[in-house]
Design a protein around this motif. Sequence first.
Motif, short mmCIF file in Angstrom:
data_model
loop_
_atom_site.label_atom_id
_atom_site.label_comp_id
_atom_site.label_asym_id
_atom_site.label_seq_id
_atom_site.Cartn_x
_atom_site.Cartn_y
_atom_site.Cartn_z
N GLU A 4 -6.54 3.82 5.19
CA GLU A 4 -7.97 3.59 4.80
C GLU A 4 -7.96 2.24 4.06
OE1 GLU A 4 -9.30 6.78 2.44
OE2 GLU A 4 -9.16 8.20 4.20
N GLU A 5 -7.02 1.85 3.37
CA GLU A 5 -6.99 0.80 2.37
C GLU A 5 -6.91 -0.39 3.35
OE1 GLU A 5 -7.27 -1.37 -0.60
OE2 GLU A 5 -7.64 0.78 -0.60
N ASN A 47 0.86 -1.31 0.09
CA ASN A 47 0.00 -0.10 -0.02
C ASN A 47 0.89 1.24 -0.11
OD1 ASN A 47 -2.91 -0.55 0.07
ND2 ASN A 47 -2.33 -1.96 1.62
N ASP A 64 0.66 10.07 1.15
CA ASP A 64 -0.39 10.18 1.85
C ASP A 64 -0.76 9.10 2.93
OD1 ASP A 64 -2.60 11.03 3.36
OD2 ASP A 64 -3.83 11.54 1.62
N ASN A 115 -2.91 8.52 5.21
CA ASN A 115 -4.33 8.22 5.50
C ASN A 115 -4.49 7.35 4.29
OD1 ASN A 115 -4.90 9.99 7.48
ND2 ASN A 115 -4.98 11.90 5.96
N THR A 116 -4.23 7.37 3.15
CA THR A 116 -4.99 6.32 2.19
C THR A 116 -4.26 5.10 2.37
OG1 THR A 116 -3.04 6.74 0.66
CG2 THR A 116 -4.89 8.20 0.31
N ALA A 137 0.96 6.76 -6.54
CA ALA A 137 -0.05 7.74 -6.88
C ALA A 137 0.40 8.98 -6.82
CB ALA A 137 -1.30 7.53 -5.98
N GLU A 192 1.86 1.73 -3.62
CA GLU A 192 0.81 2.28 -4.26
C GLU A 192 0.67 3.99 -3.91
OE1 GLU A 192 -2.60 -0.58 -3.81
OE2 GLU A 192 -1.36 -1.72 -5.27
N ALA A 193 0.76 4.24 -2.73
CA ALA A 193 0.55 5.57 -2.50
C ALA A 193 1.55 6.55 -2.86
CB ALA A 193 0.54 5.73 -0.67
N ASN A 242 -10.12 -0.92 5.07
CA ASN A 242 -10.93 -1.70 4.25
C ASN A 242 -10.74 -3.33 4.16
OD1 ASN A 242 -12.37 0.49 3.48
ND2 ASN A 242 -10.99 1.00 1.68
#
Length: 583
Positions: free
Chosen positions: A309-310, A273, A303, A305-306, A280, A276-277, A313
């Motif tokens: 969040e991921e 993740n 970030d 936060n993302t 992005a 990926e962040a 989820n």
Amino acid sequence: MAIFDFKDDEALGKVVAVDTATVVVRVDSLDRLRTIQVNRLTVLRSSKAGHHLIGLITRITRKIDEEGKSADTASETGDAALPENNLVRITLIGTFKDRDGEALNVFLRTLETVPDIDSFCFALDGKRLTAFMQVISNVAMEGPRLSLGRFTLDDDAEAFLNGNKLFQRHAVIVGSTGSGKSWTTARLLDQMAALPQANAILFDIHGEYKPLKGDAFRHIRIAGPKDVEKGSVLKDGVLYLPYWLLGYEAIVSLFVDRSDQNAPNQSMMITKNILEAKRAALTGSEHAAVLENFTIDSPVPFDLNTVLEELTNLNCQMEPGTRSGEKQGPYHGKFTRLISRLEAKRADRRLGFLFQPPKECMAMSWLEEMIHQLIAGRGAQSDKKGGIKIIDFSEVPSDVLPLMVSLLARAIFTTNQWTERSKRHPIALMCDEAHLYIPERAGADSSDAVSVEIFERIAKEGRKYGIGLVVISQRPAEVNRTVLSQCSNVIAMRLTNGDDQAVIKRLLPDSLGSFGDLLPVLDTGEALVVGDASLLPTRIRVAKPSQEPDSQTVSFWDRWNDSTPRADTKNAVSAWRQQSFQL
Ligand SMILES: Nc1ncnc2c1ncn2[C@@H]1O[C@H](COP(=O)(O)OP(=O)(O)O)[C@@H](O)[C@H]1O
Ligand SMILES: [Mg+2]
């Protein structure tokens, strides 16, 4: 003029045995024997004209005569028939040449010859010692002069170190608490401060070096809770180490609990993740070129936060079940502890410098600015000041200290590695209280291990990239052995603990024999200096630095005897609550 103009009748005695680097001298006169001491210097005539060998006395023995009486009693009884048979063992440490090519009076740490049997041995003292010490200093003067203090053997002779060799081959400064390490460090900084392009970073763990003032110094504080609140930034002398600078190992050691059965999944997913962040953040930006080669370790702001969040989820994910209903996803409930650790750390005020960076620290360009300030010498700084960067870690919680120090060390090492050789400016990393973040015993995958790894790397390869290490510690036995063994210069102050002494003695050349036995008896501010940077293993009285560090030595008895009471509990408790001295 030759300084060793000894006459035969001044001799202590004659050589009776010769080994590769040790000789034994027989001293016939008891009076002469009494004038010498272990660890003092001697001069031996070499078989080559104009050459002398310099030796260090390692042992003095008085032989017992055949009848079992000591030679001493024999001489007192005036029994001249019993010959004195007193032996002095000497370790040869170098050659002194009256002339070497063009140069006069040259001292070399090599032994081209050994003395012949029956050659004369003289004590080196008085005027000759002064002259010799001055030669030693002059030799060092060929390189840049770094004056540490004066020789204990001779107060008139100034003790210089070779500033190139000291930093090229790394150094350790060790000594029990209160023996004078911080003052010695300040003395080194003093000398460095005089150079126009001086470049060093001092990891100041307790804020001891705050009193050092002047244009040569730049004080930088790792952001404490108050700085985070105020939003202080680099130009205020406040440094953040935002989370996006952390490498893979550091992230895992910070967030993943290795004992958790889901640890492998957690490490994998957090890495995925974060990657990926980062992707992005780069996609579509002006830095898109970085996309092709970036890794989890690349310093790219992302970030958090993302990522959180991921992970959340995934932790709650349900997927269609085999029959009618839903079943739990593959990671359902597996990240609960990871997420709570992440959230707890992110909210921790004390870790604000990591997780609550101001906006400017989230820009790609911030890293260049920050690294430049750390890594540029004085002249290359934008304000032409502060080549010696004193980084105050006093508000950094001790459990993350190894991660944070090593994060900076890694950033500096990596930047120098990627700097074109001709543009590289050498830098010294001075690591005070090194046992705290370069420990001998580091648990696998712990934050200590992350730190040890980078310092080992710098110790082994730093020289190639112009990075010199100065390891400063009161507990050498607790400092990583690999790092210590790479340090070719030892500045050892008084050491009382046996384990610590043993570690340092092992760093001294075998030939020096009992030299290391002086460790526990050194005076405050006195050091044994051995290594590449000093021509001669010597005992040096380190001179006072021009600005004294805040040693925090409290005079208990005197304070208790003060007429005025002192207490500041109210502020102390506030500071404790706010985790900051700046109230
Ligand atoms: N070279 C020196 N000359 C005179 N006094 C010294 C010297 N070095 C240290 N001291 C004294 O010893 C005290 C402790 O020194 P410090 O360098 O703080 O020790 P350490 O860092 O090893 O704990 C200093 O406050 C000072 O009074
Ligand atoms: Mg100290």
